[in-house]
Design an enzyme around this catalytic site. Structure first.
Site, PDB file in Angstrom:
ATOM      1  N   CYS A 272      91.781  47.210  58.867  1.00  0.00           N
ATOM      2  CA  CYS A 272      90.791  46.855  59.897  1.00  0.00           C
ATOM      3  C   CYS A 272      90.887  47.761  61.123  1.00  0.00           C
ATOM      4  O   CYS A 272      89.881  48.312  61.581  1.00  0.00           O
ATOM      5  CB  CYS A 272      90.917  45.381  60.267  1.00  0.00           C
ATOM      6  SG  CYS A 272      92.418  44.926  61.174  1.00  0.00           S
ATOM      7  N   HIS A 320      93.081  40.877  63.683  1.00  0.00           N
ATOM      8  CA  HIS A 320      91.947  41.483  62.977  1.00  0.00           C
ATOM      9  C   HIS A 320      90.950  42.009  63.993  1.00  0.00           C
ATOM     10  O   HIS A 320      90.774  41.436  65.071  1.00  0.00           O
ATOM     11  CB  HIS A 320      91.270  40.473  62.053  1.00  0.00           C
ATOM     12  CG  HIS A 320      90.268  41.099  61.123  1.00  0.00           C
ATOM     13  ND1 HIS A 320      90.643  41.778  59.987  1.00  0.00           N
ATOM     14  CD2 HIS A 320      88.912  41.182  61.175  1.00  0.00           C
ATOM     15  CE1 HIS A 320      89.561  42.232  59.366  1.00  0.00           C
ATOM     16  NE2 HIS A 320      88.498  41.886  60.077  1.00  0.00           N
ATOM     17  N   HIS A 332      83.387  45.647  59.412  1.00  0.00           N
ATOM     18  CA  HIS A 332      84.852  45.538  59.410  1.00  0.00           C
ATOM     19  C   HIS A 332      85.398  45.745  58.002  1.00  0.00           C
ATOM     20  O   HIS A 332      84.655  45.735  57.021  1.00  0.00           O
ATOM     21  CB  HIS A 332      85.301  44.182  59.973  1.00  0.00           C
ATOM     22  CG  HIS A 332      85.062  43.017  59.062  1.00  0.00           C
ATOM     23  ND1 HIS A 332      85.971  41.990  58.909  1.00  0.00           N
ATOM     24  CD2 HIS A 332      84.016  42.704  58.247  1.00  0.00           C
ATOM     25  CE1 HIS A 332      85.482  41.093  58.058  1.00  0.00           C
ATOM     26  NE2 HIS A 332      84.309  41.508  57.648  1.00  0.00           N
TER      27      HIS A 332
END
Length: 357
Positions: A272, A320, A332
């Site tokens: 990520c 994240h 993402h």
């Protein structure tokens, strides 16, 4: 830990293999740091599997961030160590040249019938100790005294460099051990998630993670882009408030369909924070490697202030990150079962946002 529990009665016949499989899975889950899996019933619903797998992926991503941070520090320590060693080598060459010059002077004086005490430095096995013990400055010529003083200073500098190099080497070894431990944690959690998913049928697994094709080539990514974009949403990059944010979004959009690989920063696979770092690198902006560092890399903005190009962060541990593209959506890299894609920011607990440019 389980010594207080009453032993279960052994099931007869066909239940033995089933019990063994359950115990094996529980052991793997506990080893991966997912407490409680070992006490779950062997027949989980797809929804229960999804919940457990999602938690494992979140924990693995938090460990990945720690791995990325430790790797960054290890690389920095390795660079500093290399610089210190190179500098020590250069100073050692200078020292040797100075000592050779003093040795030549000493040899000439010896041939003339005498050896200045100051120049015995060149013949000493322990020049620093000799310098400290000899009262040579008053008897040496100005040039000799300067040369000997230079040797003493060079010796001190080399010892300081060696000490600093030793500290960096110790730091590097510590970071390498930390990397090894984080890697073990990550692989353990991912292995446990795979085991849980393997217990589902193909149809159930598709419900949990979605069987979306991935690929590293442009044609494959283009082919899956529509599939990875929410229904009714435009596939074109969103308009951003400035050219750099627009360039970052364009890069991320181009990478839709690329696989998630922990620790990867592109160009064909990402985790990520690796995706957001690569996107802004393409826009000419350097971001830190980890999510918990990226959130501090710009100006914090509220959810109501979000603009395309902002970094959006999730979970209480800031584990994240995605790239906001407008209309409540982001690009993402979710987890190993899902490639880079467009998703609503509501699908995870929102933790904050940062405007880089």
């Amino acid at each position: 830990m389980a010594a207080h529990r009453k032993p279960r009665q052994r099931s007869a016949g066909g239940h033995t293999a089933r019990t063994a499989a359950t115990v094996a899975l529980a052991g793997a889950a506990t080893a991966a740091g997912f407490e409680g899996t070992g006490h779950a019933e062997p027949n989980l619903t797809p929804a229960q599997v999804k919940a457990k797998v999602d938690q494992l992926y979140q924990e693995a991503e938090a460990a990945t961030d720690k791995y990325n941070g430790a790797k960054e520090k290890a690389e920095a320590a390795e660079g500093r160590l290399r610089t210190l060693r190179d500098e020590a080598a250069r100073k050692t060459e200078k020292l040797n040249a100075t000592r050779d010059a003093l040795g030549s002077m000493a040899a000439a004086q010896y041939r003339d019938g005498g050896l200045d005490p100051a120049l015995r430095l060149a013949l000493s096995d322990d020049p620093d100790a000799y310098l400290d013990g000899a009262e040579f400055v008053e008897r040496a010529s100005t040039r000799q005294a300067a040369d000997v003083s230079r040797v003493r200073e060079q010796l001190r500098e080399i010892e300081q460099l060696r000490g600093a190099a030793h500290i960096e080497l110790t730091s590097l070894k510590s970071r390498q051990a930390e990397l090894k431990q984080h890697k073990k944690t990550i692989t353990g959690k991912l292995d446990t998630a795979r085991q849980l998913l393997s217990r589902l049928s193909a149809e159930e697994r598709a419900q949990v993670v979605g069987d979306t094709p991935t690929g590293t080539d442009r044609a494959t990514r283009t082919g899956v882009r529509d599939e990875l974009t929410p229904q009714g949403a435009s596939t074109a990059p969103a308009a951003a408030p400035n050219s750099r944010a627009q360039a970052a979004i364009a890069y991320a959009h181009e990478k839709i369909g690329s696989p998630y690989v922990w620790g990867a920063t592109g160009p064909d696979a990402f985790d990520c924070s690796g995706l957001t770092q690569a996107a802004y690198r393409a826009a000419g902006i350097s971001l830190p490697r980890t999510t918990y560092a990226q959130i501090g890399a710009g100006r914090r903005v509220s959810r109501s202030e979000l603009l395309p190009g902002d970094l959006v962060f999730f979970y209480s541990g800031i584990s994240h990150v995605g790239l906001y593209i407008g209309n409540g959506r982001m690009i993402h890299a979710p987890n190993p079962t899902a490639p880079v894609r467009i998703a609503p920011i509501d699908e995870m607990p929102f933790a904050g946002a940062t405007r880089v440019v």
